[in-house]
Motif scaffolding. Structure first.
Motif, short mmCIF file in Angstrom:
data_model
loop_
_atom_site.label_atom_id
_atom_site.label_comp_id
_atom_site.label_asym_id
_atom_site.label_seq_id
_atom_site.Cartn_x
_atom_site.Cartn_y
_atom_site.Cartn_z
N THR A 691 0.83 -1.20 0.00
CA THR A 691 0.00 0.00 0.00
C THR A 691 0.87 1.26 0.00
O THR A 691 0.64 2.21 -0.76
N ALA A 692 1.88 1.23 0.83
CA ALA A 692 2.78 2.39 0.89
C ALA A 692 3.56 2.55 -0.41
O ALA A 692 3.72 3.66 -0.92
N PHE A 693 3.99 1.43 -0.94
CA PHE A 693 4.79 1.46 -2.18
C PHE A 693 3.98 2.02 -3.33
O PHE A 693 4.45 2.87 -4.10
N ARG A 694 2.76 1.55 -3.47
CA ARG A 694 1.95 1.97 -4.61
C ARG A 694 1.41 3.39 -4.45
O ARG A 694 1.09 4.05 -5.45
N SER A 695 1.33 3.84 -3.20
CA SER A 695 0.85 5.21 -2.98
C SER A 695 1.97 6.23 -3.16
O SER A 695 1.74 7.45 -3.13
N GLY A 696 3.21 5.74 -3.31
CA GLY A 696 4.35 6.63 -3.51
C GLY A 696 5.00 7.10 -2.22
O GLY A 696 5.83 8.01 -2.24
#
Length: 748
Positions: A691-696
Motif C-alpha cells: 500500500t505504501a509502495f503503490r501510494s508513492g
C-alpha cells in the motif's frame, strides 16, 4: 469464434462421414435388392398376404350369384365312373337351361368323341357283330351331336386348354375385342397353342374360355389372368367368358396404359382394367386379378346326380351362373389357395366370378411398389437420423415402433380397402438397418473409447478416462472455448544442470523428476497438455467439467513443490554416495485461470489435445516471472479471486508483455518456508508495504520493506531485493506519475 466453430464442424464432419457412407451404401443395396425382386422376397411377401387372407377371408355371400354343380363322389357312385356319356352332359345342360340358368359353364374338356356313343362302340366289336348292328344304329344321332344340340339351345360356355405346343388353328373366340390405349398383347401370359373341344361343340357354344391357371412358384393360386394371348389372338378366361355370356355382351373393352384417363406418362405399363358390360375389372399389368378367397363350403354345391335325376329346386338355378366341374378328390382337379390346401378348380372360378359380380376386389395398386420402396427409404432415413442421437434401448424401441406401424398400416389397407401393401420389405430393411447401424455405432463408439483411452490415459487420471469412455459426447473434439485453470512448470537453471550430466544421466533425471510431478497433476484431475524438455504444461476443467478446477490446480502446484523437497533429498544422498557435488533443483510454477480454446488441435494427419489462447500465454509469462521474483509459485489474479479462502500473498502488480492492463500476481503462503502461525502477520506487514509502495510513500515503504527483509524468508529474498531496487526509482519519480506497476516486458 468462427475459426473454432469451423474446426469443430470439420471434426464432426469427419466423424459422421463414414456413417453417411454406410447409410448411402445401405440405401443403394436395398434399392438394388428391391429392383431385382428375388424369389425369396416374393415368397415372404406371399406368406404375409396369405396370412391376411387366412386371418380375414372374404365373407361367404348369403345368396351367391354363382352355383357350382359338382361331379362329386355321390354322383360318381350313382352315375358310374368318369367320364360320363355326353348324353348325360346334354341332360345336365337341358335341366339347367330349363331351370333358367343365366349361363351354363363347363369346367371340363370335350376334345375327343364320346366312346359310349353307338358308332364309337361299333369299333370295339368283331366284324360280323359290327355288320349285324351297324344298320340298326346308322340313323341314330351321335352322343356328341345330341350334346351339341343341347349346347346350341342354351347359353353354354365351354373350356379350352392353352399350352406351349404350337398349333396352326386360331383360337375360336366368340367375342369382339376393343382396346383403348397401348396394345395389351405383349403384357399378357402367352401360349403358342391350345386344345379345344370337338368342333361341333365349340361351334355350338356361345363362349369359349381358358381354364388355365397361373400359380406362383409355390404352386398356390393367388392371381387369375382374365386374358391370355394365344399366338396373335386374345383369349378370355373361363370366368370372364362366363360373365360375358351371362350379361349378354358381345365385346370386351381392354383399357391399357396411355388410354384416355389412364396415367402412364408415356410409359408402356400394360393393362389397367377389363370391362364387360357394366362390370369394370381392375387388373395388374398382365391382366390378372388378385382373389380374396373365402372358405370352401361344400354344402353350397349342388350335386350333379340331383340335376340329372331332376331332384333339385329350379329356384336354386334361376338367374345364376352355373359352373359344372369336378369336386371329387379322385378326379384330381384340386388347387392350393391361400385359405385351402386343396380347393376344387371349379370353385376357384366361382370365387373369381363372385368377386367380379360383387365389385369387391383385392388389388395390388400400380403404385404399391413405389410406396413400399419409399416407405423403406423413409424408415431407414428416420433410423439413420435417430440412431446416433438415441440410446440403444430408445433406438430399438423406435425401430420396433416403425415396424409395428408398417405392419399395422398394411393390415388396415387390406381390411379396409382390399389393398395389398407389402410390409415385409420395409420391415426387413428397417430391422437390418437398425441392427447394422447399432453394430456400426457400437463399433464406432468402442473405437472412440479406445481412442480416448489411448489419448488420455497418460495425461489424465483413470477416473477421468473412465468418465470419458462412458460419455464420449462430453469430449468436444475440434476445439471449444472453456474456462480453464492452467499450470506451467519449469526447472530453474536446467541448462546448468544438464551440462553436468551425460545423456543417459540426463534422461534418468528428467524421468525421475517428471514422473512424480505428472502423477500429482493427474491425481488432482489435471490434463497434461505437453512436455517441453524439462517443462510441463497442464490444465484443469477439460475435457470434463470440474467446478473446483482452480483449487485443484493450486493444490497440485503445492504438491509438486513438496515432492521436489523429497526428490532433492534423494538426489543429494545419491550424489553424496557417489562423491559428487549436488545443487538443489528448483521449480518455477505459474498458475492462472481464464477462457481458452481447448480440443484436438493440429492438422488432420496429426493433432494433440491442447489449449491455446491469451490466458495460456499469460500463464507461461507468470511461470517465467518466477525467475525474476525467485518464487517457486506465482498465481494469477483470476485464480486468486476464485479462492478467497486460500492463504494467498499478493506479490506485485505487473504489466506483462502483450498486455496493456496490469495484473496482480500472488503466491501461496504454504509454498514458502514460513510457519503457519506467522502467515497472518506476514501477510499484514506485506500488504501494508504494498500500500505504501503503490501510494508513492517511499519512506514508509522502505521502512516496512526493511522489516520484511529482516524476517529472512528465503523464497521472498529476491522479491524484496527487486522492490528495494524499484524504491530507488520511486525516489527519482514524481508522485503524480508513480503507479507502482512493474513493467515485466522490460525485464530480462
Amino acid at each position: 469464434m468462427s475459426a473454432q466453430s469451423s474446426q469443430r464442424k470439420s471434426s464432426r464432419g469427419r466423424k459422421s462421414h463414414l456413417y453417411e457412407i454406410f447409410v448411402a451404401a445401405f440405401l443403394l443395396a436395398m434399392s438394388l435388392v428391391f429392383y431385382l425382386n428375388p424369389a425369396a422376397l416374393n415368397s415372404l411377401r406371399f406368406i404375409v398376404f396369405d396370412s391376411y387372407q387366412r386371418f380375414a377371408p372374404a365373407p361367404t355371400p348369403e345368396a351367391s350369384p354363382v352355383l357350382v354343380v359338382g361331379i362329386d363322389e355321390q354322383s360318381l357312385a350313382r352315375q358310374g365312373q368318369w367320364p360320363w356319356p355326353r348324353t348325360a352332359m346334354a341332360r345336365l345342360t337341358e335341366q339347367l337351361g330349363a331351370a333358367g340358368a343365366r349361363a351354363i359353364v363347363f369346367d371340363i374338356m370335350f376334345s375327343e368323341p364320346d366312346r359310349t356313343s353307338p358308332e364309337q362302340m361299333l369299333t370295339w366289336l368283331a366284324p360280323d357283330q359290327r355288320a349285324r348292328i351297324e344298320s340298326e344304329v346308322a340313323d341314330w344321332p351321335t352322343h356328341d351331336v345330341l350334346f351339341g344340340q343341347a349346347i346350341e339351345r342354351h347359353p353354354v360356355v365351354l373350356a379350352a386348354t392353352l399350352h406351349r405346343t404350337p398349333t396352326a388353328d386360331e383360337f375360336p373366340g366368340k367375342a369382339g375385342i376393343v382396346v383403348a390405349g397401348d396394345d395389351p398383347a405383349p403384357f399378357l401370359t402367352a401360349f403358342e397353342g391350345f386344345t379345344g373341344n370337338l368342333t361341333p361343340l365349340d361351334d355350338a357354344a356361345r363362349g369359349i374360355g381358358s381354364m388355365n391357371w397361373r400359380p406362383d412358384r409355390d404352386q398356390v393360386v393367388r392371381r387369375i389372368p382374365v386374358l391370355f394371348r394365344v399366338n396373335e389372338a386374345i383369349a378370355p378366361s373361363l370366368a370372364l367368358e362366363a360373365l360375358r355370356v351371362a350379361e349378354g355382351e358381345e365385346t370386351y373393352l381392354i383399357r391399357s396404359s396411355n388410354a384416355h384417363g389412364a396415367a402412364a406418362f408415356g410409359q408402356h405399363a400394360g393393362v389397367n382394367q377389363v370391362r364387360v358390360g357394366a362390370h369394370v375389372i381392375p387388373t395388374d399389368p398382365n391382366a390378372a386379378v388378385w382373389i380374396r378367397f373365402r372358405r370352401i363350403d361344400p354344402n353350397s354345391r349342388l350335386s350333379a346326380w340331383r340335376v340329372l335325376q331332376g331332384e333339385f329346386d329350379p329356384e336354386l338355378v334361376r338367374d345364376r351362373i352355373v359352373l359344372i366341374g369336378a369336386t371329387a378328390p379322385g378326379l384330381l382337379d384340386l388347387r392350393a389357395t391361400p385359405v385351402a390346401a386343396a380347393a376344387p378348380g371349379v370353385e376357384v372360378h366361382q370365387q373369381v366370378l363372385e368377386q367380379i359380380l360383387a365389385g369387391r376386389y383385392l388389388t395390388r395398386s400400380d403404385v404399391a411398389s413405389g410406396l413400399e420402396i419409399l416407405t423403406a427409404i423413409a424408415a431407414v432415413l428416420l433410423l439413420a437420423f435417430a440412431a446416433p442421437r438415441l440410446s440403444a434401448g430408445a433406438g430399438a424401441s423406435l425401430g420396433g415402433a416403425l415396424i409395428l406401424t408398417i405392419w399395422g398400416a398394411s393390415l388396415v389397407a387390406y381390411l379396409s380397402w382390399g389393398q395389398l401393401f407389402d410390409p415385409v420389405f420395409p420391415s426387413i430393411c428397417a430391422f437390418l438397418f437398425g441392427a447394422g447401424s447399432a453394430f456400426y455405432l457400437y463399433r464406432r463408439t468402442e473405437l472412440q473409447r479406445a481412442e480416448i483411452r489411448r489419448a488420455f490415459s497418460q495425461y489424465v487420471s483413470p477416473s477421468v478416462v473412465k468418465q470419458l469412455v462412458a460419455q464420449p459426447d462430453r469430449l468436444e473434439l475440434g476445439g471449444e472455448v472453456r474456462d480453464l485453470t492452467l499450470l506451467f512448470c519449469d526447472v530453474r537453471n536446467f541448462t546448468t544442470i544438464s551440462e553436468k550430466l551425460g545423456a543417459q544421466e540426463l534422461t534418468t533425471f528428467i524421468n525421475e523428476l517428471l514422473t512424480p510431478l505428472t502423477d500429482i497433476i493427474v491425481e488432482r484431475g489435471g490434463t497434461i497438455d505437453k512436455y517441453m524438455g524439462d517443462a510441463i504444461m497442464a490444465f484443469w476443467n477439460a475435457p470434463l467439467d470440474d467446478p473446483e478446477h482452480a483449487r485443484r490446480a493450486c493444490e497440485a502446484a503445492l504438491g509438486m513443490i513438496r515432492a521436489l523437497v523429497d526428490l532433492n533429498l534423494k538426489w543429494s544422498a545419491a550424489a553424496q554416495d557417489a562423491g559428487k557435488p549436488f545443487t538443489p533443483v528448483k521449480l518455477g510454477i505459474g498458475v492462472n485461470s481464464g477462457e481458452c480454446c481447448v480440443g484436438n488441435l493440429g492438422s488432420e494427419r496429426h493433432f494433440d489435445y491442447s489449449a491455446i489462447g491469451d490466458n495460456v500465454n499469460l500463464t507461461s509469462r507468470l511461470e517465467n516471472l518466477t525467475k525474476r521474483y525467485g518464487l517457486p509459485l506465482i498465481v494469477g489474479e483470476d485464480t486468486a479471486r476464485r479462492l478467497p479462502d486460500l492463504p494467498f500473498l499478493e506479490v506485485d502488480l505487473v504489466r506483462v508483455k502483450g498486455r496493456t492492463a496490469p495484473v496482480r500476481i500472488f503466491t501461496l503462503l504454504p509454498a514458502l518456508s514460513v510457519a503457519e502461525a506467522e502467515w497472518e502477520r506476514l501477510k499484514t506487514a506485506h500488504d501494508a508495504f504494498l500500500t505504501a509502495f503503490r501510494s508513492g510513500d517511499a519512506a514508509r515503504a522502505r521502512s516496512l520493506l526493511d522489516a520484511l527483509a529482516n524476517r529472512g524468508i528465503e523464497e521472498l529474498k529476491d522479491v524484496y531485493a527487486l522492490f528495494a531496487k524499484r524504491l530507488e526509482t520511486l525516489d527519482e519519480a514524481r508522485a503524480e506519475v508513480w503507479d507502482g506497476i512493474y513493467e515485466a516486458a522490460e525485464a530480462g
